[in-house]
Design a protein around this motif. Structure first.
Motif, mmCIF file in Angstrom:
data_model
loop_
_atom_site.group_PDB
_atom_site.id
_atom_site.type_symbol
_atom_site.label_atom_id
_atom_site.label_comp_id
_atom_site.label_asym_id
_atom_site.label_seq_id
_atom_site.Cartn_x
_atom_site.Cartn_y
_atom_site.Cartn_z
ATOM 1 N N PHE A 161 0.734 -1.091 -0.057
ATOM 2 C CA PHE A 161 0.045 0.025 -0.011
ATOM 3 C C PHE A 161 0.973 1.143 -0.002
ATOM 4 N N TYR A 162 0.285 2.310 -0.520
ATOM 5 C CA TYR A 162 0.928 3.626 -0.326
ATOM 6 C C TYR A 162 0.700 4.154 0.754
ATOM 7 N N SER A 163 1.768 4.820 1.317
ATOM 8 C CA SER A 163 1.358 5.504 2.716
ATOM 9 C C SER A 163 1.170 7.005 2.341
ATOM 10 N N SER A 164 0.051 7.336 3.122
ATOM 11 C CA SER A 164 -0.537 8.707 3.200
ATOM 12 C C SER A 164 0.392 9.738 3.861
ATOM 13 N N GLU A 165 1.283 8.985 4.795
ATOM 14 C CA GLU A 165 2.279 9.867 5.485
ATOM 15 C C GLU A 165 3.478 10.343 4.406
ATOM 16 N N ASP A 166 3.971 9.247 3.970
ATOM 17 C CA ASP A 166 4.804 9.680 2.912
ATOM 18 C C ASP A 166 4.528 10.172 1.512
ATOM 19 N N MET A 222 -13.954 4.417 22.550
ATOM 20 C CA MET A 222 -14.195 4.554 20.957
ATOM 21 C C MET A 222 -15.231 3.705 20.636
ATOM 22 N N SER A 223 -15.637 4.205 19.190
ATOM 23 C CA SER A 223 -16.833 3.390 18.645
ATOM 24 C C SER A 223 -16.070 2.692 17.393
ATOM 25 N N GLY A 224 -15.304 3.499 16.728
ATOM 26 C CA GLY A 224 -14.670 3.118 15.552
ATOM 27 C C GLY A 224 -14.877 3.996 14.266
ATOM 28 N N GLY A 225 -14.137 3.567 13.293
ATOM 29 C CA GLY A 225 -14.138 4.399 11.961
ATOM 30 C C GLY A 225 -13.682 3.658 10.936
ATOM 31 N N SER A 226 -13.541 4.153 9.617
ATOM 32 C CA SER A 226 -13.147 3.533 8.600
ATOM 33 C C SER A 226 -12.192 4.467 7.895
ATOM 34 N N SER A 227 -11.344 3.903 7.080
ATOM 35 C CA SER A 227 -10.334 4.727 6.402
ATOM 36 C C SER A 227 -10.127 4.316 4.918
ATOM 37 N N TYR A 228 -9.680 5.090 4.069
ATOM 38 C CA TYR A 228 -9.548 4.657 2.599
ATOM 39 C C TYR A 228 -8.002 4.360 2.225
ATOM 40 N N TYR A 229 -7.716 3.289 1.607
ATOM 41 C CA TYR A 229 -6.360 2.774 1.486
ATOM 42 C C TYR A 229 -6.039 2.921 -0.102
ATOM 43 N N VAL A 230 -4.714 3.112 -0.471
ATOM 44 C CA VAL A 230 -4.517 2.932 -1.848
ATOM 45 C C VAL A 230 -3.349 1.924 -2.076
ATOM 46 N N PRO A 231 -3.944 0.657 -2.544
ATOM 47 C CA PRO A 231 -2.980 -0.183 -3.049
ATOM 48 C C PRO A 231 -1.868 0.087 -4.047
ATOM 49 N N LYS A 232 -0.706 -0.364 -4.133
ATOM 50 C CA LYS A 232 0.202 -0.175 -5.225
ATOM 51 C C LYS A 232 0.032 -0.864 -6.408
ATOM 52 N N THR A 263 1.949 5.747 8.966
ATOM 53 C CA THR A 263 0.506 5.972 8.597
ATOM 54 C C THR A 263 0.081 5.630 6.991
ATOM 55 N N TYR A 264 -0.682 4.981 6.836
ATOM 56 C CA TYR A 264 -1.155 4.626 5.622
ATOM 57 C C TYR A 264 -2.622 4.931 5.178
ATOM 58 N N GLY A 265 -3.412 5.084 6.094
ATOM 59 C CA GLY A 265 -4.933 5.182 5.719
ATOM 60 C C GLY A 265 -4.986 6.873 5.547
ATOM 61 N N PHE A 266 -6.038 6.991 4.690
ATOM 62 C CA PHE A 266 -6.641 8.355 4.525
ATOM 63 C C PHE A 266 -8.030 8.346 5.336
ATOM 64 N N PRO A 267 -7.965 9.133 6.531
ATOM 65 C CA PRO A 267 -9.189 8.881 7.525
ATOM 66 C C PRO A 267 -10.325 9.530 6.824
ATOM 67 N N ASN A 268 -11.392 8.691 6.958
ATOM 68 C CA ASN A 268 -12.660 8.879 6.801
ATOM 69 C C ASN A 268 -13.465 9.381 7.593
ATOM 70 N N ASP A 269 -13.908 8.415 8.439
ATOM 71 C CA ASP A 269 -14.865 8.664 9.542
ATOM 72 C C ASP A 269 -14.345 8.327 10.779
ATOM 73 N N TRP A 270 -15.113 8.828 11.997
ATOM 74 C CA TRP A 270 -14.492 8.525 13.057
ATOM 75 C C TRP A 270 -15.828 8.742 14.268
ATOM 76 N N GLY A 271 -16.082 7.649 15.176
ATOM 77 C CA GLY A 271 -16.932 7.937 15.792
ATOM 78 C C GLY A 271 -16.669 7.391 17.311
ATOM 79 N N ASN A 272 -17.088 8.145 18.613
ATOM 80 C CA ASN A 272 -16.986 7.777 19.760
ATOM 81 C C ASN A 272 -18.147 7.292 20.400
ATOM 82 N N ALA A 273 -18.317 6.462 21.272
ATOM 83 C CA ALA A 273 -19.499 5.948 21.951
ATOM 84 C C ALA A 273 -20.287 6.988 22.502
ATOM 85 N N ALA A 274 -21.556 7.165 22.462
ATOM 86 C CA ALA A 274 -22.506 8.422 23.035
ATOM 87 C C ALA A 274 -23.502 7.569 23.816
ATOM 88 N N MET A 275 -24.187 8.197 24.699
ATOM 89 C CA MET A 275 -25.360 7.886 25.251
ATOM 90 C C MET A 275 -26.617 8.159 24.570
#
Lengths: 449, 294
Positions: A129-134, A322-332, A162-174
């Protein structure tokens, strides 16, 4: 006889070709599409045409990409297209891409992967994978994203790059039924701690007959995680060692026992989590629940609100679990990695794109999204509460956690410990010790005490 | 002589030509994956495939869940295989009787579970096992206490065994029925003349004559049982069940492959399955007796 020799030859050649194809696949990756570095690609001219193949779950995420692509094409006068393949971002995605990675086959241009599943992929296939950091994305935009999200992505790969391109993020709520609590004479704005929440639960049950919350009948898991993380402790430290025997986990079980002893729990199969929870006073879940709750239980419109998970104590700092989230990745090894890197960098940072994601009930990890008008949308289901702003405030206090290949599996061991404590009357210390011993034996990691 | 040899050679060529498509298919879909799986079991599969000796096997033998999964599978097989075989035998014998009306209909009905999706079946049973589902409604209607089908380790195993029996009885009924139809009616007539009653005929003729088919059925059940995956995975969100009482070798294998992405360890687990299945099959052959070699 000649024919039998021929058949034998076919067998040997087929075997050799397949095996050679497999081993050759891994080496050819670097020599073909993987020969350009991220720095080279960052300097590359904008790609004008092409089709990006994206593996992502169809729905709001693909709609968002299509919407973003329209904005992108207009801005840069390009004519890129997206071909979306419907794949869920967790285990199905892992199932879909790992055979390709092993065999060195052509990959899609973008994959959408849940952060909790990324650890297992990057533990084995980081170089693919390509690194989002590099690529420079992290340096240029990283500070705009939740620090917990960036911390998570920074610790996914063994190299800590870091490889991921950060898309969404969520924490636990009441999520709480404000109407029910009010009818029991409780103003939830006054509830700050778990002790107060439990007392409110007793009053709620006495007045309305509703239980306070849901727990799994095969052993509670989510609350153990949430209550532990609220105290600032992730189940794993940065090195990947286990924190299951730490006092914070035992404290979590004390609170759970209080709730169970007060008979405030509706038990059920974890598959019925939200259905049972809807009949209770409160549901603890990530922001994702908001889009489901309104669709699945429209009759309850206006009754529910969203707030922070109660604190363990008023004096200590309370972190958002934390609840979680997802990210995009770019394969080489894909057809259009340059276009993919250019497009996804744009989609995750452009205000209009982010606003369109929020219109689709997405929760961007980019905090700049919450400066847009779209983030102030009022939700009738939650009594016109600006829930995107509420969830953003909650995420600002997020605990920083890590995703190792074995992170998801720990849940099975916590459930087993919870079951042992609840059904067999085993002490918390003994039940946790047993599970910790089995877990560390399986993964050859250390356990912190 | 030469003419005869030529004839044989021509025949062999034709036979080999007809075998060729299957042989190629077999090599690509079975032989090569099997060799690769063996290779993977001694390797770390990542960006590159590196030989690591026995370390995958050492790692899985250190994992208590590996042994738990085998323990669970043996429990499932110990109860489900004999019950399945017994019920299938009874149904097959009944369906083989010319006096039973609508035999074709019953054969179809019994065979239906074998061609129904296991996922669909497990999902339906999931609703039956619900605390307020069909099974508990029946139990409470007879004055019993609701059974914690999916929340107690003992009942979780019972739940899986019930589904396994339900799914397999029909298939083995048809298998045994085919075996029964190969037993000549003259043998039963002779037994009748000799004064053997129905029970004696069943135990002295039917069972011994069906032994090879029963043995094959039991071996197939053993192999299927080791790889069982769908039922526990649908009944329990993570495939584990309370106190890991439902986790099977198949579930462990799947999780190691696609949650841990550790194909080396997963291949090692799959080879233990091959070895265990082979050992169990040999034991069944030995217990089944020498006459089953046919």
């Amino acid at each position: 006889m000649k024919l039998s020799k021929f058949l034998g030859g076919v067998a040997v050649v087929a075997a050799v070709l397949t095996l050679a194809g497999c081993s050759g696949g891994t080496s050819s990756k670097d020599s073909k599409s993987g020969n350009k570095t991220e720095a080279d690609l960052a300097k590359a001219e904008r790609v004008k045409t092409g089709t990006l193949e994206v593996y992502a779950p169809k729905g709001k995420n693909t709609d968002y990409l299509q919407e973003s692509l329209k904005i992108y094409n207009k801005k840069y006068k390009t004519s890129l297209k997206i071909k979306a393949v419907d794949v869920a971002p967790n285990v199905p995605m892992v199932q879909k891409i790992t055979p390709k990675l092993v065999a060195g086959e052509k990959m899609p241009d973008l994959i959408f992967l849940q952060d909790s599943n990324a650890g297992s992929i990057f533990n084995k296939f980081e170089k693919n994978f390509y690194s989002s950091e590099d690529y420079g994305f992290v340096k240029k935009y990283g500070s705009n994203f939740y620090s917990a999200k960036m911390n998570m992505l920074a610790n996914v790969a063994p190299s800590k790059k870091t490889y991921g391109f950060p898309n969404d993020w969520g924490n636990a709520a009441m999520f709480y039924n404000d109407k029910a609590f009010k009818s029991a004479g409780i103003d939830m704005d006054d509830i700050k701690t778990w002790d107060e929440f439990i007392e409110a639960g007793k009053q709620l049950k006495a007045k309305t007959g509703k239980n306070l919350l849901f727990m799994r009948d095969t052993g509670e898991l989510d609350l153990v995680n949430y209550l532990t993380e609220e105290q600032g402790l992730s189940m794993f430290d940065k090195s990947g060692n286990l924190n299951l025997l730490k006092p914070e986990v035992k404290k979590a079980y004390q609170i759970i026992k209080k709730i169970q002893d007060a008979d405030l729990v509706s038990y059920g199969n974890s598959k019925d989590y939200t259905a049972i929870g809807q009949k209770c006073g409160a549901i603890f879940a990530g922001g994702w629940l908001a889009s489901y709750q309104a669709n699945d239980y429209p009759d309850d419109s206006g009754d529910w609100r969203i707030g922070k998970v109660p604190a363990i104590s008023e004096s200590a700092k309370s972190y958002s679990p934390m609840s979680g989230g997802s990210s995009y990745y770019v394969p080489k090894k894909s057809n259009n990695p340059t276009a993919a890197l250019q497009f996804i960098s744009f989609a995750l940072t452009n205000q209009d794109c982010l606003a369109s994601y929020m219109d689709l009930s997405g929760l961007p990890a980019n905090t700049k999204a919450y400066d847009t008008e779209a983030s102030h949308k009022k939700f009738a289901y939650y009594g016109d509460q600006e829930i995107l702003q509420t969830l953003n405030e909650i995420s600002k206090d997020s605990i920083e956690g890590y995703a190792f290949p074995y992170t998801a599996d720990l849940g099975n061991y916590i459930e087993a410990a919870s079951y042992d404590i609840k059904k067999n009357g085993t002490s918390v210390d003994k039940a946790l010790q047993k599970q910790a011993d089995e877990f560390v034996a399986k993964y050859s990691i250390k356990v912190n005490k | 002589m030469n003419k005869r040899r030529k004839k044989i050679t021509n025949f062999s060529k034709a036979a080999y030509s007809m075998m060729l498509p299957f042989l190629i298919f077999f090599i690509i879909t079975i032989l090569i994956p099997t060799i690769m799986s063996l290779w993977f079991s001694f390797s770390q599969v990542s960006d590159s495939i590196d030989f690591v000796g026995l370390s995958n096997f050492k790692a899985i033998f250190k994992d208590p869940l590996f042994f738990k999964s085998y323990y669970n599978v043996f429990i499932f097989m110990f109860f489900s295989i004999p019950i399945t075989v017994l019920l299938a035998l009874i149904f097959a014998v009944l369906l083989n009787k010319p006096t039973i009306k609508g035999r074709g209909f019953f054969r179809t009905v019994y065979y239906l579970p074998a061609v129904t999706s296991i996922v669909a079946v497990s999902s339906v049973f999931l609703t039956f096992y619900n605390p307020t589902g069909l099974f508990n409604a029946v139990v409470t209607a007879f004055g019993g206490q609701p059974i914690p089908w999916l929340t107690d380790p003992f009942w979780a195993r019972v739940s899986i065994i019930i589904i396994s029996i339900w799914l397999n009885v029909g298939y083995y009924t048809v298998l045994f029925l085919a075996g029964l139809q190969n037993i000549s009616g003259e043998i039963y007539e002779s037994a009748d003349i000799d004064g053997a009653n129905s029970f004696q005929q069943f135990f002295k003729i039917t069972i011994p004559m069906l032994k090879p088919v029963i043995l094959m059925g039991m071996i197939l059940s053993t192999i299927n049982g080791l790889g069982a995956f769908e039922v526990p995975n649908i009944l329990f969100k993570n495939g584990f069940g309370p106190e890991s009482s439902a986790v099977t070798v198949g579930v462990n294998l799947y999780k190691t492959s696609f949650e841990m992405v550790d194909f080396g360890k997963a291949s090692a687990i799959s080879w233990t399955m091959v070895i265990v299945a082979a050992i169990l099959s040999v034991i069944q052959f030995i217990i089944g007796g020498k006459d089953n070699e046919a």
